[in-house]
Design a protein around this motif. Sequence first.
Motif, PDB file in Angstrom:
ATOM      1  N   ILE A 170       0.835  -1.200   0.000  1.00 35.69           N
ATOM      2  CA  ILE A 170       0.000   0.000   0.000  1.00 35.69           C
ATOM      3  C   ILE A 170       0.870   1.250   0.000  1.00 35.69           C
ATOM      4  CG2 ILE A 170      -2.008  -1.051   1.121  1.00 35.69           C
ATOM      5  CD1 ILE A 170      -0.952  -0.075   3.791  1.00 35.69           C
ATOM      6  N   CYS A 171       0.243   2.395  -0.255  1.00 35.41           N
ATOM      7  CA  CYS A 171       0.969   3.674  -0.306  1.00 35.41           C
ATOM      8  C   CYS A 171       0.053   4.789   0.176  1.00 35.41           C
ATOM      9  CB  CYS A 171       1.423   3.951  -1.740  1.00 35.41           C
ATOM     10  SG  CYS A 171       2.252   5.547  -1.968  1.00 35.41           S
ATOM     11  N   ASP A 172       0.643   5.770   0.874  1.00 37.87           N
ATOM     12  CA  ASP A 172      -0.184   6.845   1.410  1.00 37.87           C
ATOM     13  C   ASP A 172      -0.246   8.089   0.523  1.00 37.87           C
ATOM     14  OD1 ASP A 172       2.313   7.937   1.756  1.00 37.87           O
ATOM     15  OD2 ASP A 172       2.097   8.343   3.897  1.00 37.87           O
ATOM     16  N   TYR A 197      -9.453   4.967 -10.019  1.00 35.55           N
ATOM     17  CA  TYR A 197      -8.033   5.333 -10.131  1.00 35.55           C
ATOM     18  C   TYR A 197      -7.293   4.134 -10.695  1.00 35.55           C
ATOM     19  CZ  TYR A 197      -3.311   6.658  -8.386  1.00 35.55           C
ATOM     20  OH  TYR A 197      -1.967   6.972  -8.256  1.00 35.55           O
ATOM     21  N   TYR A 198      -6.306   4.387 -11.549  1.00 35.91           N
ATOM     22  CA  TYR A 198      -5.490   3.277 -12.025  1.00 35.91           C
ATOM     23  C   TYR A 198      -4.080   3.747 -12.351  1.00 35.91           C
ATOM     24  CZ  TYR A 198      -5.938   4.811 -16.945  1.00 35.91           C
ATOM     25  OH  TYR A 198      -5.882   5.513 -18.121  1.00 35.91           O
ATOM     26  N   GLY A 199      -3.145   2.798 -12.343  1.00 33.10           N
ATOM     27  CA  GLY A 199      -1.758   3.072 -12.688  1.00 33.10           C
ATOM     28  C   GLY A 199      -0.844   2.140 -11.929  1.00 33.10           C
ATOM     29  N   LEU A 200       0.375   2.613 -11.719  1.00 32.03           N
ATOM     30  CA  LEU A 200       1.355   1.923 -10.894  1.00 32.03           C
ATOM     31  C   LEU A 200       1.556   2.757  -9.631  1.00 32.03           C
ATOM     32  CD1 LEU A 200       3.964   1.268 -13.738  1.00 32.03           C
ATOM     33  CD2 LEU A 200       2.163  -0.289 -12.962  1.00 32.03           C
ATOM     34  N   MET A 340     -10.628   0.589  -0.907  1.00 28.28           N
ATOM     35  CA  MET A 340      -9.375   1.315  -0.723  1.00 28.28           C
ATOM     36  C   MET A 340      -8.387   0.889  -1.800  1.00 28.28           C
ATOM     37  SD  MET A 340      -9.019   1.134   3.449  1.00 28.28           S
ATOM     38  CE  MET A 340      -9.851  -0.450   3.561  1.00 28.28           C
ATOM     39  N   LEU A 341      -7.336   1.673  -1.976  1.00 27.63           N
ATOM     40  CA  LEU A 341      -6.322   1.361  -2.974  1.00 27.63           C
ATOM     41  C   LEU A 341      -5.319   0.341  -2.458  1.00 27.63           C
ATOM     42  CD1 LEU A 341      -5.472   4.916  -4.357  1.00 27.63           C
ATOM     43  CD2 LEU A 341      -6.473   3.040  -5.672  1.00 27.63           C
ATOM     44  N   ALA A 342      -4.808  -0.474  -3.371  1.00 27.48           N
ATOM     45  CA  ALA A 342      -3.710  -1.383  -3.058  1.00 27.48           C
ATOM     46  C   ALA A 342      -2.905  -1.629  -4.332  1.00 27.48           C
ATOM     47  CB  ALA A 342      -4.227  -2.704  -2.502  1.00 27.48           C
ATOM     48  N   ILE A 343      -1.677  -2.105  -4.142  1.00 30.51           N
ATOM     49  CA  ILE A 343      -0.778  -2.412  -5.254  1.00 30.51           C
ATOM     50  C   ILE A 343      -0.757  -3.930  -5.390  1.00 30.51           C
ATOM     51  CG2 ILE A 343       1.548  -2.063  -6.182  1.00 30.51           C
ATOM     52  CD1 ILE A 343       1.704   0.144  -3.817  1.00 30.51           C
ATOM     53  N   ILE A 344      -1.397  -4.427  -6.442  1.00 31.30           N
ATOM     54  CA  ILE A 344      -1.629  -5.874  -6.560  1.00 31.30           C
ATOM     55  C   ILE A 344      -1.383  -6.331  -8.000  1.00 31.30           C
ATOM     56  CG2 ILE A 344      -3.332  -5.928  -4.690  1.00 31.30           C
ATOM     57  CD1 ILE A 344      -5.503  -5.926  -6.860  1.00 31.30           C
ATOM     58  N   PRO A 345      -1.198  -7.631  -8.220  1.00 33.99           N
ATOM     59  CA  PRO A 345      -1.101  -8.125  -9.595  1.00 33.99           C
ATOM     60  C   PRO A 345      -2.331  -7.719 -10.403  1.00 33.99           C
ATOM     61  CG  PRO A 345      -0.432  -9.826  -8.040  1.00 33.99           C
ATOM     62  CD  PRO A 345      -0.997  -8.704  -7.225  1.00 33.99           C
ATOM     63  N   ASN A 346      -2.110  -7.231 -11.604  1.00 33.35           N
ATOM     64  CA  ASN A 346      -3.178  -6.665 -12.421  1.00 33.35           C
ATOM     65  C   ASN A 346      -4.310  -7.659 -12.683  1.00 33.35           C
ATOM     66  OD1 ASN A 346      -4.593  -4.911 -14.164  1.00 33.35           O
ATOM     67  ND2 ASN A 346      -3.444  -5.627 -15.931  1.00 33.35           N
ATOM     68  N   GLU A 347      -3.971  -8.783 -13.300  1.00 34.53           N
ATOM     69  CA  GLU A 347      -4.932  -9.861 -13.558  1.00 34.53           C
ATOM     70  C   GLU A 347      -6.254  -9.346 -14.115  1.00 34.53           C
ATOM     71  OE1 GLU A 347      -5.247 -12.322 -10.083  1.00 34.53           O
ATOM     72  OE2 GLU A 347      -3.088 -12.717  -9.997  1.00 34.53           O
ATOM     73  N   GLY A 348      -6.148  -8.368 -15.050  1.00 36.12           N
ATOM     74  CA  GLY A 348      -7.340  -7.887 -15.732  1.00 36.12           C
ATOM     75  C   GLY A 348      -7.957  -6.628 -15.167  1.00 36.12           C
ATOM     76  N   ALA A 349      -7.465  -6.117 -14.060  1.00 36.24           N
ATOM     77  CA  ALA A 349      -8.051  -4.901 -13.498  1.00 36.24           C
ATOM     78  C   ALA A 349      -7.965  -3.743 -14.490  1.00 36.24           C
ATOM     79  CB  ALA A 349      -7.362  -4.533 -12.188  1.00 36.24           C
ATOM     80  N   ILE A 350      -6.810  -3.617 -15.171  1.00 37.54           N
ATOM     81  CA  ILE A 350      -6.669  -2.687 -16.289  1.00 37.54           C
ATOM     82  C   ILE A 350      -6.530  -3.584 -17.510  1.00 37.54           C
ATOM     83  CG2 ILE A 350      -5.438  -0.674 -17.199  1.00 37.54           C
ATOM     84  CD1 ILE A 350      -4.114  -0.371 -14.437  1.00 37.54           C
ATOM     85  N   SER A 351      -7.568  -3.651 -18.333  1.00 38.29           N
ATOM     86  CA  SER A 351      -7.705  -4.757 -19.283  1.00 38.29           C
ATOM     87  C   SER A 351      -6.651  -4.794 -20.378  1.00 38.29           C
ATOM     88  CB  SER A 351      -9.102  -4.725 -19.915  1.00 38.29           C
ATOM     89  OG  SER A 351      -9.317  -3.507 -20.606  1.00 38.29           O
ATOM     90  N   THR A 358       2.194  -5.175 -11.522  1.00 39.53           N
ATOM     91  CA  THR A 358       1.674  -4.863 -10.189  1.00 39.53           C
ATOM     92  C   THR A 358       1.125  -3.441 -10.229  1.00 39.53           C
ATOM     93  OG1 THR A 358       3.960  -4.341  -9.558  1.00 39.53           O
ATOM     94  CG2 THR A 358       3.076  -6.446  -8.840  1.00 39.53           C
ATOM     95  N   VAL A 359      -0.187  -3.345 -10.308  1.00 38.22           N
ATOM     96  CA  VAL A 359      -0.866  -2.066 -10.522  1.00 38.22           C
ATOM     97  C   VAL A 359      -1.488  -1.560  -9.229  1.00 38.22           C
ATOM     98  CG1 VAL A 359      -1.309  -2.607 -12.948  1.00 38.22           C
ATOM     99  CG2 VAL A 359      -3.026  -3.201 -11.210  1.00 38.22           C
ATOM    100  N   GLU A 360      -1.766  -0.266  -9.221  1.00 38.71           N
ATOM    101  CA  GLU A 360      -2.448   0.341  -8.072  1.00 38.71           C
ATOM    102  C   GLU A 360      -3.869   0.685  -8.494  1.00 38.71           C
ATOM    103  OE1 GLU A 360      -1.131   3.167  -4.409  1.00 38.71           O
ATOM    104  OE2 GLU A 360      -0.595   3.897  -6.404  1.00 38.71           O
ATOM    105  N   VAL A 361      -4.837  -0.023  -7.900  1.00 41.81           N
ATOM    106  CA  VAL A 361      -6.243   0.147  -8.253  1.00 41.81           C
ATOM    107  C   VAL A 361      -7.094   0.015  -6.987  1.00 41.81           C
ATOM    108  CG1 VAL A 361      -6.013  -0.704 -10.633  1.00 41.81           C
ATOM    109  CG2 VAL A 361      -6.473  -2.329  -8.775  1.00 41.81           C
ATOM    110  N   PRO A 362      -8.336   0.491  -7.043  1.00 41.95           N
ATOM    111  CA  PRO A 362      -9.231   0.289  -5.901  1.00 41.95           C
ATOM    112  C   PRO A 362      -9.564  -1.186  -5.719  1.00 41.95           C
ATOM    113  CG  PRO A 362     -10.066   2.016  -7.370  1.00 41.95           C
ATOM    114  CD  PRO A 362      -8.970   1.312  -8.096  1.00 41.95           C
TER     115      PRO A 362
END
Length: 443
Positions: A170-172, A197-200, A340-351, A358-362
């Motif tokens: 996670i990141c603040d 929100y999306y990105g790294l 909440m946001l977390a930094i996790i393996p994408n696995e389709g979150a951003i298609s 490892t993307v940062e998404v809700p």
Amino acid sequence: MDDRKFAVLIAGGGSTYTPGIVLTLLDHIKKFPLRKLKFYDNDGDRQKKVADACRILVKERAPEVEFEATTNPEEAFTDVDFVMAQIRVGKYAMRSQDEKIPLAHGVVGQETTGPGGIAYGLRSIPGVIELVDYMEKYSPNAWMLNYSNPAAIVAEATRRLRPNSKIINICDMPIDIMDRMAAILKLKDRNELVFRYYGLNHFGWWTDIRDKQGNDLMPALKEYVSKNGYWVGGDYDKNTESSWEETFKKAADVYALDPTTLPNTYLKYYLYPSWVVKHSDPKYTRTDEVEAYREKNVFGECARIVKNKSAKDTNFTSDQHSTYIVDLCTAIAYDTKQRMLAIIPNEGAISNIDPTATVEVPCLFGSTGAERIAMDKAATFQKGLITEQNSVEKLAVDAWEQHSYTKLWEAFSLCKIVPDAGVAKDILDDMIVANKDFWPELK
């Protein structure tokens, strides 16, 4: 809610951020009840300065909570429910090198981005992996909330090396920005915002922000940010340091490049690197600023508390940013499905982004961890930037795993803020010397 109480370990107990986190935990103890609070650090002397003061804080404000500080991993990680990891391998001495070596070559010097971030990442990987292994050995049912930097490289490393571990990266920084958005809109706090929100990590964009009634807040925010960035001013920013004031204001220029979204502030390093270098002092960087003010103030206040044997008049305050850490613990403990946001393996979150990125998404957080929320496709501009930066992060982890000089040179060369491979090599060679006690030997 039920009658359970939880044991929390702060790994990196000697951090200057620890007192604020402790106060946040104590302020929310009815929401997230504690039975035990533990500190762990491999620097016993530094931790003792903070722990002795926090022991008094806990005794005065929550005497029912058991407190312990140790440098022994088995003692630290046994019988805990949550680990809050905030380590800095190499401490500020190495952060200074991360900043000053690139600047000596005319390149951005920053602790989580560019060559400095890569260098820090190679130091952080073994440190965080060690913490994960301790947790799995001594408290296999515990969860780790990791906010040790650089979170993007750490997240990629844990994805590969400990794919089944119960770690959430996670990141603040987005939290800070959303607090500012709420202040700009004159809302109570960031929890009033429903966002996409999306990105790294340190590399993302808000695509939609609404209130809980569904009203679109983006037009008002865009109008403000286009003129002021995320700078609020007044009482809100009365204690904000000058380097951060510059960063929050520069968001106006970052926004101008894509006015369909709202940007993370760290994008200034990638999109305006020449401006950043021009406004940097190679002899006095952010590390010097932190050591001159934050460290001096925190350790001074800790010493005063210990001397007086009381923290009743302390100037330490609850850390607003760390409330999201408590929210995460609460969501996991009580299966609340909070967003909440977390930094996790994408696995389709951003298609249209690599599924292994490892993307940062809700995410929705509950007893099984994070459930990612789909953010659709990244726009062409964002897709290009994300793909490039994610490749840098993957090459950095490749270099650490394979002890490869070439992979690390490629990572430095591909990084958007480095002008060419020759400069990348010069920086890398200097970084190798500086990090000889921390990096694997590269071949």
